[in-house]
Motif scaffolding. Sequence first.
Motif, PDB file in Angstrom:
ATOM      1  N   LYS A 145     -10.048  -1.522  -2.363  1.00 57.36           N
ATOM      2  CA  LYS A 145     -10.518   0.207  -2.314  1.00 57.36           C
ATOM      3  C   LYS A 145     -11.551   0.418  -3.796  1.00 57.36           C
ATOM      4  CE  LYS A 145      -7.997   3.352  -1.169  1.00 57.36           C
ATOM      5  NZ  LYS A 145      -8.606   3.952  -0.393  1.00 57.36           N
ATOM      6  N   THR A 189     -13.509   1.373   1.161  1.00 56.26           N
ATOM      7  CA  THR A 189     -11.881   0.978   1.947  1.00 56.26           C
ATOM      8  C   THR A 189     -12.744  -0.423   2.754  1.00 56.26           C
ATOM      9  OG1 THR A 189     -10.772   2.605   1.573  1.00 56.26           O
ATOM     10  CG2 THR A 189     -10.094   1.379   2.192  1.00 56.26           C
ATOM     11  N   GLN A 248      -3.386  -8.289   7.242  1.00 58.95           N
ATOM     12  CA  GLN A 248      -3.841  -7.388   6.626  1.00 58.95           C
ATOM     13  C   GLN A 248      -4.318  -7.773   5.214  1.00 58.95           C
ATOM     14  OE1 GLN A 248      -3.748  -4.086   8.274  1.00 58.95           O
ATOM     15  NE2 GLN A 248      -4.911  -4.280   9.579  1.00 58.95           N
ATOM     16  N   LEU A 263     -11.275  -3.129   4.916  1.00 57.55           N
ATOM     17  CA  LEU A 263      -9.781  -3.521   5.537  1.00 57.55           C
ATOM     18  C   LEU A 263     -10.249  -5.051   6.557  1.00 57.55           C
ATOM     19  CD1 LEU A 263      -7.447  -3.608   6.704  1.00 57.55           C
ATOM     20  CD2 LEU A 263      -7.950  -1.747   8.167  1.00 57.55           C
ATOM     21  N   THR A 298     -14.268  -0.593   7.835  1.00 58.47           N
ATOM     22  CA  THR A 298     -15.711  -0.361   6.232  1.00 58.47           C
ATOM     23  C   THR A 298     -15.267   1.268   6.630  1.00 58.47           C
ATOM     24  OG1 THR A 298     -16.602  -2.027   5.887  1.00 58.47           O
ATOM     25  CG2 THR A 298     -17.343  -0.389   4.499  1.00 58.47           C
ATOM     26  N   THR A 299     -14.462   1.656   5.399  1.00 54.83           N
ATOM     27  CA  THR A 299     -14.403   3.251   5.313  1.00 54.83           C
ATOM     28  C   THR A 299     -15.151   4.131   3.816  1.00 54.83           C
ATOM     29  OG1 THR A 299     -12.485   2.844   6.617  1.00 54.83           O
ATOM     30  CG2 THR A 299     -13.173   5.694   5.463  1.00 54.83           C
ATOM     31  N   VAL A 349      -6.532  -5.078   2.496  1.00 55.91           N
ATOM     32  CA  VAL A 349      -7.698  -3.965   1.891  1.00 55.91           C
ATOM     33  C   VAL A 349      -7.457  -3.851   0.755  1.00 55.91           C
ATOM     34  CG1 VAL A 349      -7.100  -1.475   2.146  1.00 55.91           C
ATOM     35  CG2 VAL A 349      -5.643  -2.958   3.686  1.00 55.91           C
ATOM     36  N   TRP A 399       0.816  -1.215  -0.091  1.00 56.00           N
ATOM     37  CA  TRP A 399       0.200  -0.134  -0.108  1.00 56.00           C
ATOM     38  C   TRP A 399       0.876   1.096   0.494  1.00 56.00           C
ATOM     39  CZ3 TRP A 399      -4.566  -1.044  -1.356  1.00 56.00           C
ATOM     40  CH2 TRP A 399      -5.329  -0.408  -1.132  1.00 56.00           C
ATOM     41  N   THR A 401      -8.521  -8.049   8.946  1.00 56.33           N
ATOM     42  CA  THR A 401      -7.800  -8.592   9.398  1.00 56.33           C
ATOM     43  C   THR A 401      -8.040  -9.880   9.685  1.00 56.33           C
ATOM     44  OG1 THR A 401      -7.372  -6.196  10.206  1.00 56.33           O
ATOM     45  CG2 THR A 401      -6.305  -7.941  11.864  1.00 56.33           C
TER      46      THR A 401
END
Length: 139
Positions: A71, A123, A67, A125, A111-112, A69, A31, A127
């Motif tokens: 997007k 996004t 993790q 993520l 979640t974003t 990620v 990232w 884990t």
Amino acid sequence: MSPDRTTARALARAALAADARMSGFAMLPAWTGTVMAEQLPVIGVVTPQERVDPQTLDCFQCALRLQVVAKRLGGDDLEDLLDLDAAAIEASVTAAMLGQGLRCLPEEIVTTLNGEGEQKIGTVLVTFGLLYLRRLPQG
């Protein structure tokens, strides 16, 4: 199998590349910070933390945090798309690790959503916790 961080990331990346849903995402090797909208969807796998607990003088129990990620761009259904992405990530990574005899289970999903610009970007993520024993490296 007693993995190292590199092996864990490689197994997760291979599992995601083989998944029907996630194979359409561009795999980022690490990232790197800002990702431009035209690059989306993207996915990355990192191992930001490993806790080591000595069991004997030469054997350690390790708890590796892995993790994933992802997007993507989306519309009104962006959160639903991210939920489906998270489910695919959980299923593919967990199955691949268990298939190699590794105890790797999901621990958290974050979640974003960002809708401040012209496009909605989301996004997720996921884990995972990976527990294993390893010997002290011989130098």
